[in-house]
Write a protein that holds these residues in place. Structure first.
Motif, mmCIF file in Angstrom:
data_model
loop_
_atom_site.group_PDB
_atom_site.id
_atom_site.type_symbol
_atom_site.label_atom_id
_atom_site.label_comp_id
_atom_site.label_asym_id
_atom_site.label_seq_id
_atom_site.Cartn_x
_atom_site.Cartn_y
_atom_site.Cartn_z
ATOM 1 N N UNK A 19 17.139 -39.180 2.698
ATOM 2 C CA UNK A 19 16.428 -39.697 1.530
ATOM 3 C C UNK A 19 17.284 -40.707 0.772
ATOM 4 N N UNK A 20 18.543 -40.382 0.581
ATOM 5 C CA UNK A 20 19.467 -41.234 -0.172
ATOM 6 C C UNK A 20 19.551 -42.643 0.407
ATOM 7 N N UNK A 21 19.521 -42.749 1.731
ATOM 8 C CA UNK A 21 19.675 -44.077 2.333
ATOM 9 C C UNK A 21 18.354 -44.668 2.809
ATOM 10 N N UNK A 22 17.262 -43.983 2.494
ATOM 11 C CA UNK A 22 15.950 -44.562 2.766
ATOM 12 C C UNK A 22 15.457 -44.429 4.191
ATOM 13 N N UNK A 23 15.904 -43.405 4.911
ATOM 14 C CA UNK A 23 15.376 -43.162 6.256
ATOM 15 C C UNK A 23 14.203 -42.203 6.123
ATOM 16 N N UNK A 24 13.027 -42.690 6.479
ATOM 17 C CA UNK A 24 11.817 -41.874 6.371
ATOM 18 C C UNK A 24 11.784 -40.841 7.488
ATOM 19 N N UNK A 25 11.562 -39.602 7.112
ATOM 20 C CA UNK A 25 11.500 -38.485 8.056
ATOM 21 C C UNK A 25 10.140 -37.813 7.865
ATOM 22 N N UNK A 26 9.438 -37.595 8.952
ATOM 23 C CA UNK A 26 8.136 -36.926 8.857
ATOM 24 C C UNK A 26 8.330 -35.430 8.587
ATOM 25 N N UNK A 27 7.277 -34.775 8.137
ATOM 26 C CA UNK A 27 7.344 -33.328 7.927
ATOM 27 C C UNK A 27 7.666 -32.601 9.223
ATOM 28 N N UNK A 28 7.095 -33.066 10.327
ATOM 29 C CA UNK A 28 7.367 -32.449 11.627
ATOM 30 C C UNK A 28 8.858 -32.564 11.963
ATOM 31 N N UNK A 29 9.456 -33.726 11.695
ATOM 32 C CA UNK A 29 10.889 -33.914 11.955
ATOM 33 C C UNK A 29 11.735 -33.048 11.022
ATOM 34 N N UNK A 30 11.308 -32.946 9.763
ATOM 35 C CA UNK A 30 12.040 -32.100 8.804
ATOM 36 C C UNK A 30 12.108 -30.658 9.291
ATOM 37 N N UNK A 31 11.054 -30.216 9.934
ATOM 38 C CA UNK A 31 10.986 -28.831 10.403
ATOM 39 C C UNK A 31 11.769 -28.572 11.679
#
Length: 175
Positions: A19-31
């Motif tokens: 988040x700090x560096x602006x890399x978008x992560x999907x909810x699926x990837x977060x999990x």
């Protein structure tokens, strides 16, 4: 092996880096953030957090997080039965990455191996990566890397990743 609460805490820290560096992560990837402690039960010294975007027969892309001073242990991606080992390019996105590969040892490296594991670190040619810099590691090359005081975010672009085939210098490691 890390506990579920420790896993969740470290995964949240990794997400903060993205988040700090602006890399978008999907909810699926977060999990499915992978927290690798390499079986040494010392995640803050020896460990790695990562998300694999794609891993096909030909290519692989990952985002890796190292917490401050966290080390990914010495290993190589070996050639097996005429299948070349993994070739990978690391591109630093945030922080400082101290990468060590085979070659001439420098006199005063910036990093030290994790305490108690010094004997398992044998390569000392130092490459320092800061945001925007990258380095390619070829198959069968011993290497290890460590983050600086801010931690680090590293994008990895490589040929197919077969982590189970990696060869670690430290025979205590379980991947």
């Amino acid at each position: 092996m890390i506990s579920k609460s420790e896993y969740e805490s470290i995964a949240q820290r990794a997400l903060m880096y993205y988040e700090k560096i602006g890399i978008a992560i999907t909810n699926e990837e977060k999990n499915r953030i992978e927290i690798a402690d390499f079986g040494l039960n010392d995640i803050y010294s020896t460990g790695l957090q990562l998300i694999t975007y794609v891993n096909t027969d030909r290519v692989c892309a990952k985002e890796m997080i190292l917490l401050p001073y966290q080390t990914c242990p010495e290993h190589k991606h070996p050639t097996r039965k005429e299948i070349p080992g993994k070739e990978e390019t690391f591109r630093c996105r945030f922080g400082t990455v101290y990468l060590y590969v085979e070659g001439e040892k420098i006199e005063r490296p910036h990093c030290n191996p994790p305490c108690g594991s010094e004997e398992y670190y044998t390569v000392w040619k130092e490459i320092i990566l800061t945001p925007g810099e990258q380095y390619t590691i070829y198959p069968d090359t011993l290497h290890w890397f460590q983050a600086g005081r801010l931690g680090a975010v590293i994008s990895e672009f490589s040929t197919r990743s077969t982590d189970e085939a990696d060869v670690f210098t430290d025979n205590r490691i379980i991947r």
